[in-house]
Design an enzyme around this catalytic site. Structure first.
Site, short mmCIF file in Angstrom:
data_model
loop_
_atom_site.label_atom_id
_atom_site.label_comp_id
_atom_site.label_asym_id
_atom_site.label_seq_id
_atom_site.Cartn_x
_atom_site.Cartn_y
_atom_site.Cartn_z
N CYS A 118 0.84 -1.20 0.00
CA CYS A 118 0.00 0.00 0.00
C CYS A 118 0.88 1.25 0.00
CB CYS A 118 -0.91 -0.01 1.22
SG CYS A 118 -1.70 1.57 1.59
N PHE A 120 0.22 4.29 0.90
CA PHE A 120 0.05 5.08 2.11
C PHE A 120 0.82 4.46 3.29
CE2 PHE A 120 -3.79 5.94 -0.42
CZ PHE A 120 -3.64 7.32 -0.58
#
Length: 383
Positions: A118, A120
């Protein structure tokens, strides 16, 4: 254990030096045999049986001459001294290492709940790695997400601080931690109050949570001058952190799922690095790849990307490099700032994929990226 052995050897050495010659063999034998029962087999000397031990003790018993005994005693004392020296040295190094960890970590126990691939989550790891903050990773199963079933917030990353304070949203996590590093007297619970959550409904009718002030590091006037000594630095940092979240991150999926072949390669990487059961991994690799290929086309349309989405990626990273300019190593100057870490964290998730190789070959981002890679691996922000 090493210190105890050294003390025992000191006693042996002084006993040899101070006792009459006729008594020395018995003393040596009693100490060595006592250590056998206390410390274990004589194989610690590198022997393979009792024959070597018998020869050793026999040779000690024949050393009745005073000079030979004193030489043996001095040798034992020297060995004991060296043992004590290395023990003290090891303890000092261990203490310094623990002290360094406590200082660099700010005394916080950090647990990061994440998906490794991911962007983020990668942003948060880039910050933690650069600043040398010790942290534990809990890889979350993206299907069942049972690792975060205790949380009302169902996205990642989630950072737990000291097992009590829960930080959500990658940007809030980074801003909160940077605030704490500037002033460790402020608790994380107190800092978190500066980033209130606000719920709303977006243009697609979906409820979303946003956080006020999330791009701001909450500083006093003196701290602000220390972190941002030149006018406009903080404004520039906020601008490019926002650009990373609102533009750059949306270029990742359309590029890594650009073709069916790239979609398969991307999901092969996701399954390999993520936490999937064998059945989940099979469906993720084949069904997920097909679904993301279709979704990537929709994202391309939603964000008004060019037919060849690589061109948008190249332009984005070239715009970033141009903003840094030729006189700075990083946007933060000689050291990365929060914008550098955000961009690096997002781009890093493409490593090993065709999109990453194309970006490094066909844009100007490579020199900056390699400097960031080195700064992260060497924890250069720890100082």
């Amino acid at each position: 254990m090493a210190a105890a052995c050294s003390r025992t050897l000191c006693k042996v050495g002084w006993s040899i030096l101070e006792s009459p010659p006729v008594r020395r063999p018995g003393i040596v034998s009693s100490y060595l045999l006592g250590n056998v029962s206390t410390l274990g087999s004589r194989r610690a000397f590198g022997t393979s049986g009792t024959g070597y031990r018998s020869k050793l003790l026999s040779s000690l018993q024949t050393g009745r001459a005073g000079g030979g005994g004193r030489v043996l005693g001095c040798a034992v004392l020297v060995g004991a001294g060296l043992g004590l020296y290395h023990t003290v040295k090891f303890r000092l190094q261990q203490h310094l290492a623990e002290e360094e960890t406590n200082v660099s970590g700010g005394g916080l126990k950090l647990v990061l709940y994440q998906y490794k691939t991911c962007p983020f989550c990668s942003k948060v790891r880039a910050f933690l790695d650069y600043h040398g903050l010790p942290y534990e990773i809990v890889e979350v199963n993206p299907v069942m997400r049972k690792e975060i079933k205790w949380s009302d917030y169902r996205k990642v990353p989630i950072l737990m601080v000291d097992g009590e304070v829960q930080l959500n949203d990658s940007t809030v996590i980074i801003s909160s931690l940077r605030t704490h590093l500037m002033n460790k007297e402020r608790s994380m619970a107190e800092i978190l109050q500066c980033y209130p959550a606000m719920k709303s409904v977006n243009d697609r009718g979906k409820e979303v949570t946003e956080y006020n002030n999330k791009y701001w590091v909450m500083l006093t006037e003196a701290e602000s001058l220390e972190l941002y000594p030149d006018k406009g630095i903080q404004k520039e940092e906020i601008k490019w952190r926002t650009w990373t979240d609102e533009w750059l991150v949306h270029l990742i999926s359309p590029n890594v799922y650009r073709t069916t072949g790239e979609a398969m390669a991307s999901f092969d990487y996701i399954v390999r690095e993520g936490k999937f059961s064998p059945m989940e991994g099979f469906f993720a690799k084949y069904v997920g790849a097909a679904a993301m290929y279709i979704i990537a086309k929709r994202l391309k349309s939603r964000h008004n990307l060019q037919d060849d989405v690589r061109e948008d990626l190249y332009k984005a990273v070239n715009d970033w490099v141009a903003a840094i300019g030729k006189k700075r190593k990083f946007m933060g100057g000689d050291q990365p700032n929060l914008a550098d870490l955000a961009v690096f964290g997002v781009l890093r998730v493409m490593e090993g994929l065709e999109a990453f190789d194309d970006m490094m070959k066909n844009s100007k981002v490579k020199p900056w990226y390699r400097r960031m890679e080195s700064a992260s691996l060497n924890h250069e922000g720890r100082t």
